[in-house]
Design an enzyme around this catalytic site. Structure first.
Site, PDB file in Angstrom:
ATOM      1  N   SER A 225       0.872  -1.179   0.000  1.00 60.99           N
ATOM      2  CA  SER A 225       0.000   0.000   0.000  1.00 60.99           C
ATOM      3  C   SER A 225       0.912   1.233   0.000  1.00 60.99           C
ATOM      4  O   SER A 225       2.008   1.196  -0.570  1.00 60.99           O
ATOM      5  CB  SER A 225      -0.915  -0.050   1.235  1.00 60.99           C
ATOM      6  OG  SER A 225      -1.743   1.073   1.300  1.00 60.99           O
ATOM      7  N   SER A 226       0.501   2.285   0.633  1.00 59.31           N
ATOM      8  CA  SER A 226       1.324   3.496   0.740  1.00 59.31           C
ATOM      9  C   SER A 226       0.722   4.382   1.808  1.00 59.31           C
ATOM     10  O   SER A 226      -0.493   4.340   2.040  1.00 59.31           O
ATOM     11  CB  SER A 226       1.329   4.261  -0.588  1.00 59.31           C
ATOM     12  OG  SER A 226       1.873   5.562  -0.402  1.00 59.31           O
TER      13      SER A 226
ATOM     14  N   TYR B  23      -3.488   7.595  -7.626  1.00 60.88           N
ATOM     15  CA  TYR B  23      -2.527   6.712  -6.944  1.00 60.88           C
ATOM     16  C   TYR B  23      -3.012   6.416  -5.526  1.00 60.88           C
ATOM     17  O   TYR B  23      -3.035   5.260  -5.087  1.00 60.88           O
ATOM     18  CB  TYR B  23      -1.160   7.386  -6.906  1.00 60.88           C
ATOM     19  CG  TYR B  23      -0.085   6.606  -6.188  1.00 60.88           C
ATOM     20  CD1 TYR B  23       0.630   5.598  -6.835  1.00 60.88           C
ATOM     21  CD2 TYR B  23       0.228   6.859  -4.846  1.00 60.88           C
ATOM     22  CE1 TYR B  23       1.619   4.876  -6.178  1.00 60.88           C
ATOM     23  CE2 TYR B  23       1.214   6.151  -4.181  1.00 60.88           C
ATOM     24  CZ  TYR B  23       1.919   5.164  -4.848  1.00 60.88           C
ATOM     25  OH  TYR B  23       2.896   4.446  -4.192  1.00 60.88           O
TER      26      TYR B  23
ATOM     27  N   LYS C  96      -3.983   2.782  -3.746  1.00 58.71           N
ATOM     28  CA  LYS C  96      -3.293   2.237  -2.573  1.00 58.71           C
ATOM     29  C   LYS C  96      -4.261   2.014  -1.406  1.00 58.71           C
ATOM     30  O   LYS C  96      -4.073   1.100  -0.587  1.00 58.71           O
ATOM     31  CB  LYS C  96      -2.141   3.156  -2.169  1.00 58.71           C
ATOM     32  CG  LYS C  96      -0.998   3.168  -3.206  1.00 58.71           C
ATOM     33  CD  LYS C  96      -0.395   1.781  -3.390  1.00 58.71           C
ATOM     34  CE  LYS C  96       0.839   1.786  -4.262  1.00 58.71           C
ATOM     35  NZ  LYS C  96       1.474   0.456  -4.349  1.00 58.71           N
TER      36      LYS C  96
HETATM   37  P1  NDP Z   1      10.426   1.618  -8.631  1.00 57.56           P
HETATM   38  O1  NDP Z   1       9.764   2.418  -9.713  1.00 57.56           O
HETATM   39  O2  NDP Z   1      11.764   2.026  -8.152  1.00 57.56           O
HETATM   40  O3  NDP Z   1      10.478   0.064  -9.082  1.00 57.56           O
HETATM   41  C1  NDP Z   1       9.294  -0.516  -9.574  1.00 57.56           C
HETATM   42  C2  NDP Z   1       9.466  -2.000  -9.747  1.00 57.56           C
HETATM   43  O4  NDP Z   1       8.187  -2.551 -10.143  1.00 57.56           O
HETATM   44  C3  NDP Z   1      10.442  -2.374 -10.857  1.00 57.56           C
HETATM   45  O5  NDP Z   1      11.047  -3.606 -10.506  1.00 57.56           O
HETATM   46  C4  NDP Z   1       9.526  -2.556 -12.070  1.00 57.56           C
HETATM   47  O6  NDP Z   1      10.032  -3.452 -13.057  1.00 57.56           O
HETATM   48  C5  NDP Z   1       8.310  -3.183 -11.393  1.00 57.56           C
HETATM   49  N1  NDP Z   1       7.068  -3.007 -12.132  1.00 57.56           N
HETATM   50  C6  NDP Z   1       6.407  -1.863 -12.433  1.00 57.56           C
HETATM   51  N2  NDP Z   1       5.290  -2.142 -13.130  1.00 57.56           N
HETATM   52  C7  NDP Z   1       5.252  -3.492 -13.274  1.00 57.56           C
HETATM   53  C8  NDP Z   1       4.375  -4.387 -13.920  1.00 57.56           C
HETATM   54  N3  NDP Z   1       3.293  -3.950 -14.573  1.00 57.56           N
HETATM   55  N4  NDP Z   1       4.650  -5.724 -13.876  1.00 57.56           N
HETATM   56  C9  NDP Z   1       5.743  -6.197 -13.225  1.00 57.56           C
HETATM   57  N5  NDP Z   1       6.634  -5.381 -12.598  1.00 57.56           N
HETATM   58  C10 NDP Z   1       6.381  -4.050 -12.635  1.00 57.56           C
HETATM   59  O7  NDP Z   1       9.360   1.571  -7.427  1.00 57.56           O
HETATM   60  P2  NDP Z   1       9.603   1.588  -5.826  1.00 57.56           P
HETATM   61  O8  NDP Z   1      10.596   0.579  -5.456  1.00 57.56           O
HETATM   62  O9  NDP Z   1       9.764   2.992  -5.384  1.00 57.56           O
HETATM   63  O10 NDP Z   1       8.140   1.135  -5.344  1.00 57.56           O
HETATM   64  C11 NDP Z   1       7.827  -0.215  -5.038  1.00 57.56           C
HETATM   65  C12 NDP Z   1       6.416  -0.235  -4.442  1.00 57.56           C
HETATM   66  O11 NDP Z   1       6.358   0.580  -3.279  1.00 57.56           O
HETATM   67  C13 NDP Z   1       5.319   0.286  -5.386  1.00 57.56           C
HETATM   68  O12 NDP Z   1       4.145  -0.485  -5.223  1.00 57.56           O
HETATM   69  C14 NDP Z   1       5.096   1.701  -4.893  1.00 57.56           C
HETATM   70  O13 NDP Z   1       3.810   2.178  -5.213  1.00 57.56           O
HETATM   71  C15 NDP Z   1       5.288   1.517  -3.397  1.00 57.56           C
HETATM   72  N6  NDP Z   1       5.642   2.739  -2.672  1.00 57.56           N
HETATM   73  C16 NDP Z   1       6.776   3.452  -3.012  1.00 57.56           C
HETATM   74  C17 NDP Z   1       7.084   4.612  -2.343  1.00 57.56           C
HETATM   75  C18 NDP Z   1       8.298   5.449  -2.672  1.00 57.56           C
HETATM   76  O14 NDP Z   1       8.388   6.590  -2.169  1.00 57.56           O
HETATM   77  N7  NDP Z   1       9.232   4.964  -3.474  1.00 57.56           N
HETATM   78  C19 NDP Z   1       6.199   5.109  -1.242  1.00 57.56           C
HETATM   79  C20 NDP Z   1       5.055   4.278  -0.972  1.00 57.56           C
HETATM   80  C21 NDP Z   1       4.795   3.135  -1.673  1.00 57.56           C
HETATM   81  P3  NDP Z   1      11.064  -2.946 -14.235  1.00 57.56           P
HETATM   82  O15 NDP Z   1      12.409  -2.814 -13.572  1.00 57.56           O
HETATM   83  O16 NDP Z   1      11.022  -4.033 -15.264  1.00 57.56           O
HETATM   84  O17 NDP Z   1      10.525  -1.638 -14.729  1.00 57.56           O
END
Ligand code: NDP
Length: 257
Positions: free
Chosen positions: A141-142, A155, A159
Site C-alpha cells: 500500500s502506501s 494513486y 493504494k
Molecule cells: P520503482 O519504480 O523504483 O520500481 C518498480 C518495480 O516494479 C520495478 O522492478 C519494475 O520493473 C516493477 N514493475 C512496475 N510495473 C510493473 C508491472 N506492470 N509488472 C511487473 N513489474 C512491474 O518503485 P519503488 O521501489 O519505489 O516502489 C515499489 C512499491 O512501493 C510500489 O508499489 C510503490 O507504489 C510503493 N511505494 C513506493 C514509495 C516510494 O516513495 N518509493 C512510497 C510508498 C509506496 P522494471 O524494472 O522491469 O521496470
C-alpha cells in the site's frame, strides 16, 4: 526472535529495482530462495540475480507484466516448476501517478488500477492457489492511502484499495492457513521517488524543492532507505508475525499529516 527463511521460496513482484530489490536481498540473506519478477528491465533483474548468487543465495529472474493475470499466473507456475513450491509473496510492483483532476483520463485510470490493484489481486489469486498452509503474503500500500497529497488522487485511491484487499482477504485466506498483510511505506529513496517532480508541491509552496517537502512531512525528516521497508516486509513474512493478518503496517517515519 527468529527471522530465518531457510527452505522457503519467495516471489517478489517488481523485484528488479528499488524496494523490491531490497526485499529480495533481505529475504535471500535470511535463507529464502528468491524469485525476482520484473516487467521490462531484464538487465536490472539479471544483475541482481548475479549479485545474490555471488553471495551463495538461490535466485532466478521471472519476467512478466502483473497487469495481465495470465502472465502473473504463468510466473507463479514457472516459480513452482523451478523451485518446487511457493511459500512467500511480496506483492510490490507498482507505478506512481500525479495529475490534476481535469487531466485524468480513462487510460490513466485503467493503467494505475490494473497495475496497483489488479496486479496485486491477481498475484495473490495465483499464489494462494498453490501455497501450502503456513504461507504468508505482504501487499504494498502506501502512506498516500490515508493522507492528502496535491494531485495524487488516482494513486492514493489505488493504494487505499490495496489496504482494503489485505483486510478483506485475511479471513478467506486464513481458511487455507495463509496470512496476508500490507506495508504502507512513506517516501522512499528509489527511482520512483527520484522521478517525482514539482507536481505534488502545493501551489502555496511554489519554488520549494519537492524532496524538501517530502522530508518536512515526516517526523524523522528524511526519506526511507529501501532496506528499511524491506525489514518491515520481512517481519510480516516471518513467523514473528504469526498473530498478524489483515493489517496495514505504516513504515513512514512518523508521517505528520
Ligand atoms: P520503482 O519504480 O523504483 O520500481 C518498480 C518495480 O516494479 C520495478 O522492478 C519494475 O520493473 C516493477 N514493475 C512496475 N510495473 C510493473 C508491472 N506492470 N509488472 C511487473 N513489474 C512491474 O518503485 P519503488 O521501489 O519505489 O516502489 C515499489 C512499491 O512501493 C510500489 O508499489 C510503490 O507504489 C510503493 N511505494 C513506493 C514509495 C516510494 O516513495 N518509493 C512510497 C510508498 C509506496 P522494471 O524494472 O522491469 O521496470
Amino acid at each position: 526472535m527468529s527471522t530465518t527463511f531457510d527452505g522457503r521460496v519467495a516471489l517478489i513482484t517488481g523485484g528488479s529495482r528499488g524496494i523490491g530489490a531490497a526485499i529480495a536481498r533481505r529475504l535471500a540473506e535470511a535463507g529464502a530462495t528468491v524469485a525476482i519478477n520484473y516487467r521490462s528491465n531484464a538487465g536490472a533483474a539479471d544483475e541482481l540475480v548475479e549479485e545474490l548468487r555471488a553471495h551463495g543465495h538461490r535466485a532466478e529472474a521471472f519476467g512478466g507484466d502483473v497487469t495481465d493475470p495470465a502472465r502473473i499466473a504463468d510466473v507463479v507456475a514457472r516459480v513452482v516448476e523451478e523451485f518446487g513450491a511457493l511459500h512467500l509473496l511480496a506483492s510490490n510492483a507498482g507505478i506512481e501517478h500525479f495529475a490534476p483532476l481535469a487531466d485524468i483520463t480513462l487510460a490513466d485510470f485503467e493503467n494505475v488500477f490494473r497495475t496497483n490493484v489488479g496486479g496485486q489481486l491477481f498475484a495473490v489469486q495465483a499464489a494462494a492457489a498453490v501455497m501450502p498452509p503456513g504461507s504468508r503474503i505482504v501487499l504494498t500500500s502506501s502512506v498516500s492511502a490515508r493522507i492528502a497529497v496535491h494531485r495524487h488522487t488516482l494513486y492514493a485511491a489505488s493504494k487505499a484499495a490495496v489496504s482494503a484487499m489485505a483486510l478483506n482477504l485475511a479471513p478467506e485466506l486464513a481458511e487455507a492457513g495463509i496470512a496476508i498483510n500490507a506495508v504502507a511505506p512513506g517516501g522512499t529513496a528509489t527511482d520512483m521517488a527520484a522521478e517525482n517532480g514539482a507536481d505534488y508541491v502545493h501551489p502555496a509552496l511554489a519554488g520549494v524543492e519537492p524532496q524538501q517537502v517530502t522530508r518536512s512531512m515526516n517526523a524523522l525528516g528524511r526519506l526511507a532507505r529501501p532496506d528499511e521497508i524491506a525489514d518491515a516486509v520481512a517481519f510480516l513474512l516471518s513467523q514473528n508475525a504469526s498473530y498478524i493478518t489483515g493489517s496495514t503496517l505504516d513504515v513512514a517515519g512518523g508521517w505528520m499529516r
